[in-house]
Design a protein around this motif. Structure first.
Motif, PDB file in Angstrom:
ATOM      1  N   ILE A 164     -82.805   5.424 -22.504  1.00  0.00           N
ATOM      2  CA  ILE A 164     -82.618   6.190 -23.740  1.00  0.00           C
ATOM      3  C   ILE A 164     -81.438   7.118 -23.527  1.00  0.00           C
ATOM      4  O   ILE A 164     -81.468   7.988 -22.653  1.00  0.00           O
ATOM      5  N   ASP A 165     -80.397   6.883 -24.296  1.00  0.00           N
ATOM      6  CA  ASP A 165     -79.138   7.611 -24.130  1.00  0.00           C
ATOM      7  C   ASP A 165     -78.661   7.573 -22.676  1.00  0.00           C
ATOM      8  O   ASP A 165     -78.193   8.566 -22.116  1.00  0.00           O
ATOM      9  N   GLY A 166     -78.808   6.390 -22.055  1.00  0.00           N
ATOM     10  CA  GLY A 166     -78.307   6.196 -20.700  1.00  0.00           C
ATOM     11  C   GLY A 166     -79.244   6.618 -19.602  1.00  0.00           C
ATOM     12  O   GLY A 166     -78.974   6.366 -18.427  1.00  0.00           O
ATOM     13  N   THR A 167     -80.370   7.250 -19.935  1.00  0.00           N
ATOM     14  CA  THR A 167     -81.343   7.689 -18.931  1.00  0.00           C
ATOM     15  C   THR A 167     -82.451   6.659 -18.810  1.00  0.00           C
ATOM     16  O   THR A 167     -83.047   6.254 -19.820  1.00  0.00           O
ATOM     17  N   VAL A 168     -82.731   6.215 -17.590  1.00  0.00           N
ATOM     18  CA  VAL A 168     -83.801   5.243 -17.379  1.00  0.00           C
ATOM     19  C   VAL A 168     -85.145   5.914 -17.636  1.00  0.00           C
ATOM     20  O   VAL A 168     -85.447   6.976 -17.087  1.00  0.00           O
ATOM     21  N   VAL A 169     -85.952   5.252 -18.484  1.00  0.00           N
ATOM     22  CA  VAL A 169     -87.248   5.816 -18.881  1.00  0.00           C
ATOM     23  C   VAL A 169     -88.358   4.878 -18.404  1.00  0.00           C
ATOM     24  O   VAL A 169     -88.341   3.680 -18.720  1.00  0.00           O
ATOM     25  N   PRO A 170     -89.325   5.397 -17.646  1.00  0.00           N
ATOM     26  CA  PRO A 170     -90.423   4.538 -17.196  1.00  0.00           C
ATOM     27  C   PRO A 170     -91.370   4.216 -18.358  1.00  0.00           C
ATOM     28  O   PRO A 170     -91.465   4.960 -19.333  1.00  0.00           O
ATOM     29  N   HIS A 171     -92.054   3.079 -18.253  1.00  0.00           N
ATOM     30  CA  HIS A 171     -93.039   2.733 -19.273  1.00  0.00           C
ATOM     31  C   HIS A 171     -94.253   2.103 -18.592  1.00  0.00           C
ATOM     32  O   HIS A 171     -94.185   1.648 -17.439  1.00  0.00           O
ATOM     33  N   GLU A 172     -95.356   2.093 -19.294  1.00  0.00           N
ATOM     34  CA  GLU A 172     -96.614   1.557 -18.750  1.00  0.00           C
ATOM     35  C   GLU A 172     -97.022   0.331 -19.552  1.00  0.00           C
ATOM     36  O   GLU A 172     -97.408   0.451 -20.711  1.00  0.00           O
ATOM     37  N   GLU A 173     -96.840  -0.838 -18.908  1.00  0.00           N
ATOM     38  CA  GLU A 173     -97.131  -2.123 -19.545  1.00  0.00           C
ATOM     39  C   GLU A 173     -96.402  -2.243 -20.886  1.00  0.00           C
ATOM     40  O   GLU A 173     -96.944  -2.726 -21.872  1.00  0.00           O
TER      41      GLU A 173
END
Length: 334
Positions: free
Chosen positions: A80-89
């Motif tokens: 998001i806007d170049g920042t890696v965002v973790p997600h759960e499944e």
């Protein structure tokens, strides 16, 4: 990915409807075909890149925060806007904070097996946040103004302090005037500064008064030195006594004048006594012509005079005494 469950449901419904057909053999063939097709579609969908956003336009809360939510493939990389965002499944949420009261666009991107999907979310400032920003700007402006005012006062005070110290160490009218101007211009009145300046002012006034008295004493002493008489001596003595704090050097010079006058008086007395003795010894008659001419002399002069000639202390003496002292006649009198 969001269309897979619907497609899968549609295919199941078709399979069930076919089961009710009368021709069982044909039904089994169609059923097998549908189940295989459904599995293929489902597996194919699960292995592709997907990106779903709950909302593509969000409004902040009163402090400028907004929460982006959505789903993606559970194996995909989300930024998001170049920042890696973790997600759960595949489920994700990301908090965005506005710093200005203007809308901001945020780019959400997923990468999976060389596939890239991007969507834009617009973050709109709420009315409460707009008010919050305005209030914060006012607060910061007030703080900046207060800080600037304090710095100004501190600078003025430092300048006044330096000027006062200079006027205290070198109490001249010029230094006092500069310090007075700076103290007068202070935003906050400083009682300590005013008291210190008043002492400087008094010092300058005393110095000025002493200088004036010293000048008067100098003139009187100069007269007494050139004309060493009792009246001039007394005038100079009084003038020196009126000098604030005394004038030691002038007093020493006045003592010299007094010594000169005393010496002249003693010399005059000696001469008078000598004349009396001489007359007594001769009985007032020397058996021949006696010079009884009288002249006027001064204690330190080199001439004898017919009368008082100019300034100075004059005493009468016989011509014989004048000649005996090596005096010569004054060109003005003889």
């Amino acid at each position: 990915m969001e269309n897979v469950p619907l497609l899968y449901f549609f295919l199941i419904v078709m399979a069930m409807s076919i089961l009710h057909r009368k021709k069982k053999q044909q039904t089994k063939s169609w059923l097998s075909f549908l189940l295989i097709s459904t599995s293929v579609v489902f597996l194919s969908a699960c292995s592709s890149n997907t990106l779903t956003l709950e909302k593509d336009t969000l409004e902040t809360n009163e402090v400028g925060l907004a929460l982006i939510k959505g789903q993606t493939n559970d194996q995909a990389e989300l930024t998001i806007d170049g920042t890696v965002v973790p997600h759960e499944e595949g489920n994700f949420s990301y908090e965005v904070k506005l710093t200005k009261d203007t809308p901001q666009k945020v780019i959400v991107t997923t990468h999976y097996k060389k596939e890239k999907l991007s969507k834009t979310v617009t973050i709109a400032p709420s009315k409460a946040f707009v008010k919050h920003v305005a209030d914060e700007e006012k607060r910061l402006a007030a703080e900046a103004k207060e800080k600037a005012e304090k710095e100004k006062i501190a600078k003025e005070k430092a300048a006044a302090e330096s000027a006062i110290v200079l006027s205290e160490t070198t109490p001249t009218q010029e230094n006092y005037d500069k310090a007075f101007t700076l103290v007068k211009a202070l935003t906050d009145e400083n009682k300590s500064f005013s008291e210190r300046l008043e002492k400087v002012k008094q010092t300058i006034q005393l110095a000025a008064a002493k200088a004036e008295k010293m000048k008067t004493a100098e003139v009187a002493l100069a007269t007494a030195e050139t004309q060493p008489t009792k009246p001039h001596y007394e005038t100079a003595k009084l003038a020196i006594a009126q000098v604030p704090g005394g004038a030691e050097e002038l007093a020493k010079r006045l003592d010299t004048v007094n010594s000169t006058i005393v010496a002249a008086e003693q010399e005059s007395a000696r001469q008078a006594a000598a004349e009396v003795t001489r007359l007594a010894e001769t009985g007032g008659d020397q058996g021949g012509p006696v010079t009884t001419e009288m002249v006027f002399v001064t204690p330190t002069g080199k001439k004898y005079h017919a009368g008082k000639c100019g300034n100075g202390t004059y005493t009468e003496a016989t011509m014989d005494d004048a000649l005996a002292r090596g005096l010569t006649p004054c060109s003005k009198c003889f």
